[in-house]
Design a protein around this motif. Structure first.
Motif, PDB file in Angstrom:
ATOM      1  N   ALA A 263       8.474  -4.421  -9.500  1.00 45.18           N
ATOM      2  CA  ALA A 263       8.016  -3.910  -8.202  1.00 45.18           C
ATOM      3  C   ALA A 263       8.986  -4.232  -7.070  1.00 45.18           C
ATOM      4  O   ALA A 263       8.846  -3.701  -5.974  1.00 45.18           O
ATOM      5  CB  ALA A 263       6.638  -4.477  -7.873  1.00 45.18           C
ATOM      6  N   ILE A 264       9.961  -5.112  -7.330  1.00 46.96           N
ATOM      7  CA  ILE A 264      10.914  -5.521  -6.299  1.00 46.96           C
ATOM      8  C   ILE A 264      12.215  -4.758  -6.491  1.00 46.96           C
ATOM      9  O   ILE A 264      12.741  -4.707  -7.610  1.00 46.96           O
ATOM     10  CB  ILE A 264      11.194  -7.040  -6.371  1.00 46.96           C
ATOM     11  N   PRO A 265      12.764  -4.146  -5.434  1.00 50.74           N
ATOM     12  CA  PRO A 265      14.061  -3.472  -5.570  1.00 50.74           C
ATOM     13  C   PRO A 265      15.119  -4.413  -6.136  1.00 50.74           C
ATOM     14  O   PRO A 265      15.117  -5.613  -5.838  1.00 50.74           O
ATOM     15  CB  PRO A 265      14.393  -3.063  -4.119  1.00 50.74           C
ATOM     16  N   THR A 266      16.002  -3.868  -6.966  1.00 49.01           N
ATOM     17  CA  THR A 266      16.997  -4.683  -7.664  1.00 49.01           C
ATOM     18  C   THR A 266      17.781  -5.571  -6.713  1.00 49.01           C
ATOM     19  O   THR A 266      18.017  -6.748  -6.996  1.00 49.01           O
ATOM     20  CB  THR A 266      17.969  -3.769  -8.438  1.00 49.01           C
ATOM     21  N   GLY A 267      18.167  -5.048  -5.564  1.00 48.50           N
ATOM     22  CA  GLY A 267      18.986  -5.817  -4.636  1.00 48.50           C
ATOM     23  C   GLY A 267      18.256  -6.977  -3.976  1.00 48.50           C
ATOM     24  O   GLY A 267      18.895  -7.869  -3.426  1.00 48.50           O
ATOM     25  N   LEU A 268      16.911  -6.966  -4.022  1.00 50.11           N
ATOM     26  CA  LEU A 268      16.125  -8.012  -3.367  1.00 50.11           C
ATOM     27  C   LEU A 268      15.507  -8.994  -4.354  1.00 50.11           C
ATOM     28  O   LEU A 268      14.958 -10.011  -3.943  1.00 50.11           O
ATOM     29  CB  LEU A 268      15.010  -7.381  -2.523  1.00 50.11           C
ATOM     30  N   LEU A 269      15.580  -8.684  -5.645  1.00 49.89           N
ATOM     31  CA  LEU A 269      14.899  -9.518  -6.634  1.00 49.89           C
ATOM     32  C   LEU A 269      15.460 -10.935  -6.665  1.00 49.89           C
ATOM     33  O   LEU A 269      14.708 -11.911  -6.752  1.00 49.89           O
ATOM     34  CB  LEU A 269      15.005  -8.882  -8.023  1.00 49.89           C
ATOM     35  N   GLU A 270      16.776 -11.071  -6.567  1.00 48.52           N
ATOM     36  CA  GLU A 270      17.376 -12.408  -6.606  1.00 48.52           C
ATOM     37  C   GLU A 270      16.925 -13.243  -5.424  1.00 48.52           C
ATOM     38  O   GLU A 270      16.615 -14.430  -5.561  1.00 48.52           O
ATOM     39  CB  GLU A 270      18.905 -12.303  -6.626  1.00 48.52           C
ATOM     40  N   SER A 271      16.840 -12.617  -4.241  1.00 49.80           N
ATOM     41  CA  SER A 271      16.369 -13.328  -3.051  1.00 49.80           C
ATOM     42  C   SER A 271      14.902 -13.707  -3.193  1.00 49.80           C
ATOM     43  O   SER A 271      14.505 -14.807  -2.813  1.00 49.80           O
ATOM     44  CB  SER A 271      16.574 -12.452  -1.813  1.00 49.80           C
ATOM     45  N   GLU A 272      14.083 -12.797  -3.741  1.00 53.58           N
ATOM     46  CA  GLU A 272      12.658 -13.105  -3.932  1.00 53.58           C
ATOM     47  C   GLU A 272      12.481 -14.259  -4.904  1.00 53.58           C
ATOM     48  O   GLU A 272      11.598 -15.094  -4.734  1.00 53.58           O
ATOM     49  CB  GLU A 272      11.919 -11.867  -4.461  1.00 53.58           C
ATOM     50  N   LEU A 273      13.335 -14.321  -5.920  1.00 55.68           N
ATOM     51  CA  LEU A 273      13.191 -15.340  -6.960  1.00 55.68           C
ATOM     52  C   LEU A 273      13.735 -16.691  -6.506  1.00 55.68           C
ATOM     53  O   LEU A 273      13.075 -17.721  -6.645  1.00 55.68           O
ATOM     54  CB  LEU A 273      13.907 -14.885  -8.226  1.00 55.68           C
ATOM     55  N   PHE A 274      14.950 -16.695  -5.932  1.00 56.07           N
ATOM     56  CA  PHE A 274      15.611 -17.957  -5.599  1.00 56.07           C
ATOM     57  C   PHE A 274      15.604 -18.288  -4.104  1.00 56.07           C
ATOM     58  O   PHE A 274      15.912 -19.421  -3.733  1.00 56.07           O
ATOM     59  CB  PHE A 274      17.067 -17.939  -6.088  1.00 56.07           C
ATOM     60  N   GLY A 275      15.300 -17.303  -3.245  1.00 49.92           N
ATOM     61  CA  GLY A 275      15.345 -17.540  -1.810  1.00 49.92           C
ATOM     62  C   GLY A 275      16.741 -17.333  -1.255  1.00 49.92           C
ATOM     63  O   GLY A 275      17.705 -17.105  -2.004  1.00 49.92           O
ATOM     64  N   HIS A 276      16.885 -17.407   0.065  1.00 49.74           N
ATOM     65  CA  HIS A 276      18.204 -17.250   0.675  1.00 49.74           C
ATOM     66  C   HIS A 276      18.281 -18.038   1.980  1.00 49.74           C
ATOM     67  O   HIS A 276      17.259 -18.400   2.569  1.00 49.74           O
ATOM     68  CB  HIS A 276      18.533 -15.772   0.929  1.00 49.74           C
ATOM     69  N   GLU A 277      19.504 -18.311   2.388  1.00 52.21           N
ATOM     70  CA  GLU A 277      19.752 -18.964   3.663  1.00 52.21           C
ATOM     71  C   GLU A 277      19.972 -17.911   4.738  1.00 52.21           C
ATOM     72  O   GLU A 277      20.289 -16.752   4.446  1.00 52.21           O
ATOM     73  CB  GLU A 277      20.985 -19.877   3.563  1.00 52.21           C
ATOM     74  N   ARG A 278      19.814 -18.322   5.962  1.00 51.64           N
ATOM     75  CA  ARG A 278      20.056 -17.411   7.082  1.00 51.64           C
ATOM     76  C   ARG A 278      21.506 -16.938   7.045  1.00 51.64           C
ATOM     77  O   ARG A 278      22.432 -17.734   6.897  1.00 51.64           O
ATOM     78  CB  ARG A 278      19.764 -18.125   8.390  1.00 51.64           C
ATOM     79  N   GLY A 279      21.705 -15.618   7.162  1.00 51.80           N
ATOM     80  CA  GLY A 279      23.045 -15.060   7.155  1.00 51.80           C
ATOM     81  C   GLY A 279      23.642 -14.876   5.779  1.00 51.80           C
ATOM     82  O   GLY A 279      24.815 -14.517   5.648  1.00 51.80           O
ATOM     83  N   ALA A 280      22.847 -15.068   4.719  1.00 55.73           N
ATOM     84  CA  ALA A 280      23.373 -14.942   3.358  1.00 55.73           C
ATOM     85  C   ALA A 280      23.808 -13.510   3.072  1.00 55.73           C
ATOM     86  O   ALA A 280      24.715 -13.279   2.279  1.00 55.73           O
ATOM     87  CB  ALA A 280      22.337 -15.396   2.338  1.00 55.73           C
ATOM     88  N   PHE A 281      23.150 -12.548   3.708  1.00 60.74           N
ATOM     89  CA  PHE A 281      23.514 -11.146   3.554  1.00 60.74           C
ATOM     90  C   PHE A 281      22.993 -10.400   4.774  1.00 60.74           C
ATOM     91  O   PHE A 281      22.241 -10.956   5.581  1.00 60.74           O
ATOM     92  CB  PHE A 281      22.933 -10.559   2.259  1.00 60.74           C
ATOM     93  N   THR A 282      23.406  -9.161   4.909  1.00 63.36           N
ATOM     94  CA  THR A 282      22.978  -8.355   6.048  1.00 63.36           C
ATOM     95  C   THR A 282      21.458  -8.233   6.064  1.00 63.36           C
ATOM     96  O   THR A 282      20.851  -7.819   5.083  1.00 63.36           O
ATOM     97  CB  THR A 282      23.602  -6.950   5.978  1.00 63.36           C
ATOM     98  N   GLY A 283      20.871  -8.611   7.173  1.00 67.79           N
ATOM     99  CA  GLY A 283      19.419  -8.562   7.295  1.00 67.79           C
ATOM    100  C   GLY A 283      18.732  -9.888   7.060  1.00 67.79           C
ATOM    101  O   GLY A 283      17.534 -10.008   7.297  1.00 67.79           O
ATOM    102  N   ALA A 284      19.497 -10.888   6.571  1.00 67.50           N
ATOM    103  CA  ALA A 284      18.899 -12.216   6.331  1.00 67.50           C
ATOM    104  C   ALA A 284      18.904 -12.989   7.653  1.00 67.50           C
ATOM    105  O   ALA A 284      19.755 -13.842   7.900  1.00 67.50           O
ATOM    106  CB  ALA A 284      19.678 -12.960   5.257  1.00 67.50           C
ATOM    107  N   ILE A 285      17.917 -12.686   8.502  1.00 71.40           N
ATOM    108  CA  ILE A 285      17.899 -13.265   9.850  1.00 71.40           C
ATOM    109  C   ILE A 285      17.265 -14.640   9.881  1.00 71.40           C
ATOM    110  O   ILE A 285      17.289 -15.324  10.898  1.00 71.40           O
ATOM    111  CB  ILE A 285      17.168 -12.330  10.829  1.00 71.40           C
ATOM    112  N   SER A 286      16.652 -15.056   8.775  1.00 73.36           N
ATOM    113  CA  SER A 286      16.053 -16.381   8.722  1.00 73.36           C
ATOM    114  C   SER A 286      16.076 -16.889   7.287  1.00 73.36           C
ATOM    115  O   SER A 286      16.285 -16.122   6.346  1.00 73.36           O
ATOM    116  CB  SER A 286      14.606 -16.356   9.241  1.00 73.36           C
TER     117      SER A 286
END
Length: 511
Positions: A263-286
């Protein structure tokens, strides 16, 4: 001379005050480290200053903040320094300052000597960062001139290091509290979304032998921390079984976190699973905490795990094997304690043959497989499910459903339900909407024309026959063995042979 001493004392006092103010006011960890290293370098007229902190394995020190304006690129942040080595490693290991006032190729490791010469640095002072008898790291100072660190300056740098350690400890504590607060906040939001979502499925309904066998396996594996792989068609209730395992485990008081990998778009699955830091990619504002981290000390349910993209599969395997991961955009390794339950309606073994799924990840997931039978294999449970869903939606719609015609139950039990329990539930919900009296009014005409009565049984058997023939073709007619049709369908060899005889299937004539 007295004027120079007075000036030096004033400068030193100003540095101590500056570091103390930074320690109190600047609790953002990275900003604090960079501010301190810059202040120290400028105040004591050094050419370079760095703060080293240990990595999660306790084998190396990492350069977290480097202030070196004339840096030629040899010394860089994130560089590793072995704790068992000399210089910063020795200072951290012994808890005492280490001074090198003149480079000597015979007493300094070759790699350190070459790097120092390349940068033009000739004297070094590494001071341990000690707070409450706990070593936090090392403050490193370097100059281009030789013989610049005397006893008086080393004593002063030790005093500075104590203030730095206090600031680091405060920032770490603040960071841990903030992270815990964020995690609890996100966990609360996640649970609220779950409650608003599909948490209203109240229980597992049925008394068939097939279902009881599944529940026996649930009772067997739940108390352990073993990974469970749930196999079954869409709509068979894999998430419900996953929750049952969690509720009977020693982790039941902690969070049950689910992630539908399809159900998660391929490009967002890694972020949903492992999380991300602010600025890790375009749109990662927090900063975002991933589902894996949210499930710490609890259970992570990965639904549709067969849809995990190939580039994420090795990262998932590492997280499961090593119990550690990094958020996107971060170099900090995080430890995690999670019990994994995975589910799929896909043939993972066939995907391995087609190189769509890693075999090592499959073996890591397939520790304790449980096959959830489709509804057509447990028709005796259909009347119970119909009553359950009729009462559930009757209460929700404030309708009193007092009876269900026997003929209707017979027709529903004969239907093969390709969408399984989910299809049955939706169909009964629609029936309750249409009901105008105390008896459930089921629009059986909406079912396939071959569904009602004995013809429905024939249709169900026809679908089962097609499924067995298809799998026999995929296994080249092999029934038994690890790669045979019985194993692929989650059946005993004798059970499959018996069904094949009833359906008139000859494995030698399926091609």
């Amino acid at each position: 001379m007295s004027f120079q001493k007075s000036r030096r004392s004033r400068e030193r006092l100003e540095l101590i005050l500056e570091i103390t103010n930074q320690a109190v006011s600047n609790l953002e960890f990275c900003q604090l480290l960079h501010a301190i290293s810059s202040s120290v370098r400028r105040a004591i007229r050094a050419d370079a200053a760095a703060i080293f902190l240990p990595d999660s394995d306790g084998k190396n020190l990492i350069v977290h903040a480097l202030d070196f304006p004339a840096n030629k690129g040899v010394f860089v942040e994130t560089a590793l320094c072995p704790i068992e080595g000399t210089g910063p490693g020795e200072a951290f290991r012994t808890g005492k300052p280490v001074v090198v006032n003149r480079l000597d190729a015979k007493s300094v490791p070759p790699d350190m000597y070459e790097k120092a010469i390349a940068e033009g640095l000739h004297s070094f002072c590494d001071v341990p960062l000690n707070s409450r008898n706990r070593l936090l790291g090392v403050l490193g100072i370097a100059r281009r001139e030789e013989n610049t660190f005397d006893e008086d300056e080393v004593a002063f740098l030790t005093q500075v290091a104590n203030q730095v350690a206090m600031g680091i400890e405060n920032a770490q504590a603040f960071g841990e509290i903030t992270e815990l607060k964020d995690k609890l906040g996100q966990e609360k939001l996640y649970l609220e979304n779950e409650i608003r979502g599909d948490m209203d499925f109240e229980g597992i309904v049925g008394q068939s032998l097939a279902l009881r066998h599944v529940l026996e396996l649930v009772e067997t594996v739940a108390p352990s921390d073993s990974t469970v792989l749930l196999l079954g068609e869409t709509g068979t209730g894999k998430e419900l079984i996953a929750r049952a395992i969690h509720d009977r485990s020693r982790r039941r008081a902690r969070t049950f976190v689910k992630l539908n990998c399809a159900a998660i778009p391929t490009g967002l699955l890694e972020s949903e699973l492992f999380g991300h830091e602010r600025g890790a990619f375009t749109g990662a504002i927090s900063q975002k905490i991933g589902r894996l981290e949210l499930a710490h000390s609890g259970t992570l349910f990965l639904d549709e795990v067969g849809d995990v993209p190939g580039d994420i599969q090795p990262k998932l395997l590492r997280a499961l094997q090593e119990r550690e991961f990094e958020r996107l955009g971060s170099t900090q390794t995080k430890k995690v304690d999670v019990r994994l339950i995975a589910a799929t309606n896909r043939d993972l073994e066939r995907m391995i043959e087609n190189r769509e799924f890693r075999s090592d990840l499959y073996y890591r997931l397939n520790v304790f497989p449980i096959r959830i039978p489709p509804l057509r294999e447990r028709p005796e449970d259909i009347p119970l499910l119909v009553r359950y869903f009729a009462q559930k939606y009757g209460r929700r719609m404030e309708k009193r459903i007092e009876s269900i015609p026997a003929a209707t139950l017979k027709k529903l039990s004969a239907w093969h339900w390709p969408g399984n329990i989910r299809e049955l539930e939706n169909f009964i919900e629609r029936s309750v909407i249409l009901t105008r009296g105390p008896a459930l009014q089921v629009p059986v005409g909406e079912l396939d024309k071959s569904g009602p009565g004995s013809e429905g049984l024939a249709a169900r058997r026809g679908g089962e026959r097609e499924e067995i023939v298809r799998i026999l073709r995929e296994t080249n007619g092999r029934v038994s063995g690890a790669l045979g049709a019985a194993a692929r369908m989650g059946l005993k060899r004798t059970t499959l042979i018996s069904r094949m005889k009833k359906l008139g299937i000859d494995p030698r004539r399926v091609f």
